[in-house]
Design an enzyme around this catalytic site. Structure first.
Site, PDB file in Angstrom:
ATOM      1  N   LYS A 172       0.834  -1.202   0.000  1.00  0.00           N
ATOM      2  CA  LYS A 172       0.000   0.000   0.000  1.00  0.00           C
ATOM      3  C   LYS A 172       0.867   1.250   0.000  1.00  0.00           C
ATOM      4  O   LYS A 172       0.692   2.158  -0.822  1.00  0.00           O
ATOM      5  CB  LYS A 172      -0.934   0.010   1.217  1.00  0.00           C
ATOM      6  CG  LYS A 172      -1.876   1.210   1.239  1.00  0.00           C
ATOM      7  CD  LYS A 172      -2.707   1.269   2.512  1.00  0.00           C
ATOM      8  CE  LYS A 172      -1.928   1.911   3.624  1.00  0.00           C
ATOM      9  NZ  LYS A 172      -2.749   2.186   4.814  1.00  0.00           N
ATOM     10  N   ASP A 189      -6.473   1.087   0.905  1.00  0.00           N
ATOM     11  CA  ASP A 189      -6.586   1.412   2.330  1.00  0.00           C
ATOM     12  C   ASP A 189      -7.962   0.986   2.830  1.00  0.00           C
ATOM     13  O   ASP A 189      -8.720   0.332   2.111  1.00  0.00           O
ATOM     14  CB  ASP A 189      -6.306   2.900   2.580  1.00  0.00           C
ATOM     15  CG  ASP A 189      -7.437   3.803   2.091  1.00  0.00           C
ATOM     16  OD1 ASP A 189      -8.357   3.315   1.388  1.00  0.00           O
ATOM     17  OD2 ASP A 189      -7.410   5.005   2.423  1.00  0.00           O
TER      18      ASP A 189
END
Length: 305
Positions: A173, A191
């Site tokens: 991420k 997220d």
């Protein structure tokens, strides 16, 4: 006596009959809700038997609609270079971008380069990072990644996924945030907002971030991935909240199979809007000019007000 029992039984059956299910309707056109206009309504059909082609079309239309609502969407972490972005992204775990943005000016003023942060006294860094929460672990990560940058990459943030994920505290991420926003290389940022919304929209039923990334990435051209991430995350922060989505003010209500999970009354939904959609400051102290031109307000520094 028998006929009386039969009548009572019939009466009970009538009382227990379920009420007809209320049809959920959504505003026909997106942005009208945000502008305060009451548009025509249409029934939202959950895409339970949706074909792959129909799913791709609906997903891409949602992205286009969100691009109209958030044309100024951007990463909500303040940064001036790749080093600042990778550090800020690591610090953003389990806290808000706003709190990170309020904290990093002091950090980067004291330690402007990887070399500076690599040689820092951990106790001094901990004191600066205290407002971000988990400050001891985060201090260890940012000092560790700074040392790795100095020792393995000549003090420069690498521009490849396989190198970025080797840095302490950096996962896929974080790596995609850096690649997409510091190097212009497409990536999907999965997220908590992104995960929640793509499942609500039935783009995928996956729960593992890597599988979500793969499933959603397959619906869009690679060139769309970074902006798509911004659009989805912005929508999740401003309108499609976790606990009480503002369905009645949602620009993509006609395309959403989860319409009705939140507040559908337009006036009540408007009160749930956050950041510039609700007239409040955004998360960046130094946002892009396009955001300010669109009416967005910069966030206050730490301790202000």
């Amino acid at each position: 006596m028998g006929s009386t029992k039969k009548a009572a039984s019939k009466s009970a059956a009538v009382k227990k009959a379920p009420a007809a299910k209320k049809v959920v309707v959504a505003p026909k056109k997106a942005t009208a809700r945000l502008k305060g206009t009451a548009p025509a309504k249409t029934v939202v059909h959950p895409p339970g038997d949706e074909s792959r082609t129909a799913l791709v079309r609906r997903a891409r239309r949602i992205n286009r609609e969100l691009a109209e609502v958030f044309p100024y969407a951007h990463p909500e972490l303040d940064f001036a270079n790749p080093f600042q972005l990778v550090v800020a992204t690591v610090l953003s775990a389990q806290t808000t971008d706003l709190r990170v943005n309020q904290t990093t000016p002091s950090l980067f003023a004291a330690y402007p380069t990887p070399e500076d942060l690599a040689a820092a006294n951990p106790e001094e860094v901990e004191e600066i990072l205290r407002p971000c929460g988990f400050f001891r672990a985060k201090t260890k990560s940012v000092i560790g990644l700074s040392k790795a940058l100095v020792e393995d990459f000549g003090g420069e943030v690498p521009g490849r996924l396989e190198d970025l994920v080797k840095l302490p505290g950096v996962g896929r991420k974080t790596a995609f945030v850096v690649l997409g926003n510091a190097f212009g290389r497409p990536g999907i940022t999965v997220d908590t907002h992104f995960q929640r919304l793509v499942r609500r929209w039935q783009w995928t039923g996956e729960t593992d971030p890597d599988k979500i990334e793969a499933a959603v990435g397959a619906l869009f051209p690679k060139s769309d991935w970074t902006d798509l991430s911004h659009h989805v995350i912005w929508h999740g922060r401003r309108i499609c909240h976790a606990r009480k989505p503002a369905c009645g003010a949602c620009p993509i209500a006609p395309l959403c199979p989860a319409y009705g999970e939140g507040e559908t009354d337009p006036e009540k939904a408007k009160k749930l809007l956050k950041y510039e959609k609700g007239g409040f400051p955004g998360q960046r102290l130094n946002p892009p000019q396009a955001y300010l031109d669109a009416g967005g307000k910069p966030a206050p520094p730490l301790g202000a007000g």
